[in-house]
Design a protein around this motif. Structure first.
Motif: not given
Length: 219
Positions: A124-130, A185-189, A191-195
């Motif tokens: 599993x790979x999780x990519x998250x904003x923070x 990924x710091x500073x990514x929300x 909704x914006x993680x796909x943009x």
């Protein structure tokens, strides 16, 4: 979603042919907790939240967004002058806000599943904003669930707080047979993680790496 699809197409993605990508998240959505209490207009102006509360209480999907006791433990999530509620007191919380009809489906359908989360046994790979201000606790100055609460904020992606985003780490920490990679990924929300390009580059890079490994193993 279009920016993500375009980025995937640049690395050779063909819909339904060579990439399978899905996401799994455990969330504590403050909107979910606000909906059964006093209603949530989701930003629509001039609408009394109490007018939509009944409809929102009838949506069982809101119950699935309630916090998992395994993840949140005894952390106080709702605070009132006369009581505090952690994830372990959700049933009592539903009773106290006058939503007793939600107790049975919560106890009989939700809890049995979230208390026995089984590792899938595949990587599993999780990519998250923070690093984005995210609602974490509801604070009521008066013992009245019809009022709008104060919101205490913490870390997260603006929609899902960090405890939920890192839920799989907590759930599978002791499972040595479960491969899990979490990328923040710091500073990514949410909704914006796909943009945002910084997020798209990370996502497409991970997918390319996974596909390369899979293709090499198949040869």
């Amino acid at each position: 979603m279009a920016p993500l699809v375009e980025s995937l197409e640049e690395i050779g993605y063909v819909d339904g042919e060579n990439t399978l990508w899905s996401s799994l998240r455990f969330s504590i959505w403050v909107s979910c907790r606000r909906s059964p209490m006093q209603g949530n207009t989701l930003g629509v102006p001039l609408v009394d939240p109490l007018l939509v509360r009944g409809e929102q209480r009838s949506s069982e999907t809101n119950l699935w967004l309630l916090p998992n006791p395994t993840i949140f433990g005894t952390k106080q999530l709702v605070i009132t002058p006369n009581a505090t509620y952690s994830a372990y007191e959700i049933a009592q919380f539903l009773e106290n806000i006058g939503f007793s009809e939600g107790v049975y489906p919560y106890k009989s359908r939700i809890l049995p599943l979230i208390e026995k989360t089984i590792a899938p046994g595949v990587p599993i790979t999780c990519i998250i904003g923070s690093g984005v201000k995210t609602a974490e606790t509801l604070l009521y100055r008066k013992n009245c669930y019809g009022e709008q609460p104060e919101i205490v904020y913490g870390d997260g992606d603006g929609t899902v707080n960090m405890a939920s985003l890192l839920a799989l780490e907590s759930l599978f920490a002791e499972n040595k047979n479960q491969s899990l990679k979490v990328i923040r990924i710091s500073g990514v929300s949410h909704t914006s993680i796909l943009k945002q390009n910084i997020a798209l580059d990370q996502i497409t890079g991970e997918i390319s790496c996974i596909n390369s490994i899979a293709m090499s193993a198949a040869v």
